[in-house]
Design a protein around this motif. Sequence first.
Motif, PDB file in Angstrom:
ATOM      1  N   ASP A 104      14.928 -23.565 -23.710  1.00 27.07           N
ATOM      2  CA  ASP A 104      14.502 -24.654 -24.586  1.00 27.07           C
ATOM      3  C   ASP A 104      15.447 -25.819 -24.283  1.00 27.07           C
ATOM      4  O   ASP A 104      16.455 -25.483 -25.131  1.00 27.07           O
ATOM      5  CB  ASP A 104      13.971 -24.224 -26.220  1.00 27.07           C
ATOM      6  N   THR A 109      14.393 -32.675 -29.839  1.00 24.48           N
ATOM      7  CA  THR A 109      13.292 -32.348 -30.641  1.00 24.48           C
ATOM      8  C   THR A 109      11.871 -31.232 -29.487  1.00 24.48           C
ATOM      9  O   THR A 109      11.665 -31.877 -29.277  1.00 24.48           O
ATOM     10  CB  THR A 109      12.591 -34.019 -31.991  1.00 24.48           C
ATOM     11  N   LEU A 110      11.906 -30.398 -30.257  1.00 27.69           N
ATOM     12  CA  LEU A 110      11.137 -29.150 -30.069  1.00 27.69           C
ATOM     13  C   LEU A 110       9.029 -30.107 -29.970  1.00 27.69           C
ATOM     14  O   LEU A 110       8.773 -29.597 -31.567  1.00 27.69           O
ATOM     15  CB  LEU A 110      11.110 -27.854 -30.277  1.00 27.69           C
ATOM     16  N   ARG A 111       8.810 -30.434 -29.410  1.00 27.97           N
ATOM     17  CA  ARG A 111       7.226 -30.772 -29.862  1.00 27.97           C
ATOM     18  C   ARG A 111       5.890 -29.535 -29.427  1.00 27.97           C
ATOM     19  O   ARG A 111       6.879 -28.079 -28.374  1.00 27.97           O
ATOM     20  CB  ARG A 111       6.472 -31.419 -28.510  1.00 27.97           C
ATOM     21  N   VAL A 112       5.776 -28.518 -30.804  1.00 25.96           N
ATOM     22  CA  VAL A 112       4.840 -27.880 -30.959  1.00 25.96           C
ATOM     23  C   VAL A 112       3.721 -28.447 -31.267  1.00 25.96           C
ATOM     24  O   VAL A 112       2.808 -29.071 -32.097  1.00 25.96           O
ATOM     25  CB  VAL A 112       5.987 -26.930 -32.238  1.00 25.96           C
ATOM     26  N   ARG A 121       6.258 -24.255 -38.853  1.00 23.52           N
ATOM     27  CA  ARG A 121       6.910 -24.718 -39.416  1.00 23.52           C
ATOM     28  C   ARG A 121       8.378 -23.911 -39.943  1.00 23.52           C
ATOM     29  O   ARG A 121       9.546 -23.987 -40.439  1.00 23.52           O
ATOM     30  CB  ARG A 121       6.932 -25.988 -40.508  1.00 23.52           C
ATOM     31  N   TYR A 124      10.625 -21.916 -37.316  1.00 26.72           N
ATOM     32  CA  TYR A 124      11.514 -23.055 -36.859  1.00 26.72           C
ATOM     33  C   TYR A 124      11.952 -23.066 -37.817  1.00 26.72           C
ATOM     34  O   TYR A 124      13.736 -23.439 -37.403  1.00 26.72           O
ATOM     35  CB  TYR A 124      11.239 -23.600 -35.751  1.00 26.72           C
ATOM     36  N   ARG A 129      15.713 -25.309 -36.016  1.00 20.66           N
ATOM     37  CA  ARG A 129      15.550 -25.492 -35.025  1.00 20.66           C
ATOM     38  C   ARG A 129      14.344 -27.017 -35.364  1.00 20.66           C
ATOM     39  O   ARG A 129      13.233 -27.379 -36.672  1.00 20.66           O
ATOM     40  CB  ARG A 129      14.417 -24.825 -34.376  1.00 20.66           C
ATOM     41  N   ILE A 131      12.121 -29.409 -35.026  1.00 23.12           N
ATOM     42  CA  ILE A 131      10.441 -29.444 -34.465  1.00 23.12           C
ATOM     43  C   ILE A 131       9.647 -30.756 -34.787  1.00 23.12           C
ATOM     44  O   ILE A 131       9.788 -31.260 -36.025  1.00 23.12           O
ATOM     45  CB  ILE A 131       9.638 -27.945 -34.074  1.00 23.12           C
ATOM     46  N   ASP A 132       8.362 -31.066 -34.039  1.00 25.19           N
ATOM     47  CA  ASP A 132       7.658 -32.170 -33.832  1.00 25.19           C
ATOM     48  C   ASP A 132       5.993 -31.078 -34.299  1.00 25.19           C
ATOM     49  O   ASP A 132       5.818 -31.299 -33.297  1.00 25.19           O
ATOM     50  CB  ASP A 132       7.727 -33.528 -33.254  1.00 25.19           C
ATOM     51  N   THR A 149       2.761 -31.824 -25.942  1.00 22.67           N
ATOM     52  CA  THR A 149       3.605 -30.310 -26.651  1.00 22.67           C
ATOM     53  C   THR A 149       4.630 -29.802 -25.169  1.00 22.67           C
ATOM     54  O   THR A 149       3.942 -29.862 -23.736  1.00 22.67           O
ATOM     55  CB  THR A 149       3.460 -30.069 -27.675  1.00 22.67           C
TER      56      THR A 149
END
Lengths: 208, 317
Positions: A104, A109-112, A121, A124, A129, A131-132, A149
């Motif tokens: 990571d 932004t981490l795409r999940v 949600r 994270y 963190r 996230i999207d 993602t």
Amino acid sequence: MLNIALPKGRLGEQVYGLFARAGFECPAVLENSRKLIFENAETGVRYFWVKPSDVAIYVARGAADIGVAGKDILLEYRPDVYELLDLKLGKCRMAVAGPAGFTDRKEQTLRVATKFSRIAREYYAGQGRDIDIIHLNGSIEIAPILGLTDVIVDIVETGKTLKENHLEVLETIVPISARLIANKSGFKFKTDAIQRLTNGLRKEVDGN
Amino acid sequence: MWIEDRLMDTQERIGYRLMDLYDTNGYNRYRMSKFEEYDLYSRNRDFLLSENVITFTDTNGRLMAMKPDVTLSIVKNMKDAGRDIRKLYYYEHVYRAADETEGFREQTQVGLECMGQISAACISGVLTLAARSLQLCSEHSVLEISHLGILKTVTDELSGEHPEIKTSLLHCVSEKNTHGITDICREAGIEAGKEETLQRLIGLYGSPEKVLEELHVFPESAKLKEMISELEHAVSGIRSAQEQLNRHIIIDFSATEDLRYYNGIAFKGFIEGIPESVLSGGQYDGLMRRMGRKDQAIGFAVFLNRLERLREGESHA
């Protein structure tokens, strides 16, 4: 009469076996028919098969007094019900998975991709963190392969599907198993039957 | 002027009967505006049943809200009663959205608040009226009573100075989830077996006589003893007010509320055939302190919307 919502499928049949051994038999349940509702006046139970993800709704809304739902559904939808017992069936885990060797890079932004937006949600958010979330309804594993993602949050049982798609578990979020749930109001008026059932099931589960 | 029952729906009929009950028991009607300044709710967000509030800008530029709650407005607008007891009841509409998907709905509540120096007799009086309110709706009703002080003492012992652990434990308590308590304790590195007292506490369920007897064998501490006796007084007070109400009372420690606002006795009411609680209440000295008030307070609300489907002929109203 105790109304019991069972999850359709193999897990539901295993669960029924536990209920029957605990003294709440209704042999018609296992008959091969298209019927969805089965009653046994002798043992005072009425079983019905519903989609696994709907069990919690039937129980929370009082159409069923008792039901069996996966911990994943309870964590995601937070129905206002009692969770009386861990039946220790249908064991698996909620996990973050991604391409083998994924690291990571915190500057992005981490795409999940997930079916379980709330669980993802909250997990994270607990790590601070950003996230999207991309909510998908199925074939979640495909998202990182196509670059939709970076990772997925999903249920992992054996990890076989992940492996076949060159993905691996990166972190385990929470262990999952089937839980006995009860409607809060129903519990007040059918206390004896529900407690008898819970105690019978507890003996069955502990004995295994 | 006498208004015939046939002109009213179930909610209205029960609503008026409840107001009559509170009025004849020395409570005074409290009326309020449909709107409040939004600031009141933003400062007390956690107290609200739902965080969603309908807001609008008033003609003078102030940000206003359609009332999502009644108690906050009463606490804000009343002065301390000092040595007296202030007894109020209301019949109001509130506007809430249970979650993002369901949208806002108007809900009707009838309830009462008792403010001042809250004595044991005062607590019993409110509990008796709560039980009578349920009986007025249906013969098949149950009032479940808990003591948040007892619950807090036992939970604090387990969670120590970790508010997140405490929150998770209390969530498990409200679900009667004993296996969840074990999981939380193991993950937090709490010594095995220490969770048993909390698990036993939420396993207690039933008539006041049965539960109180079982409570007396709990680990002894002066603080716990005092709270158990407070609970005992509260429920025996209901019985002396009306013996027949006793069989509709149960003690159940899973009836929890937010401990930042509530303390002491907490309770919820259920009616057979209605899947959610139709009445909810408790002592909320914590809220009073947060709002800068010296008084203690206890009250409850009956959610009339949830009584909409009460079976015809079931209502005593």
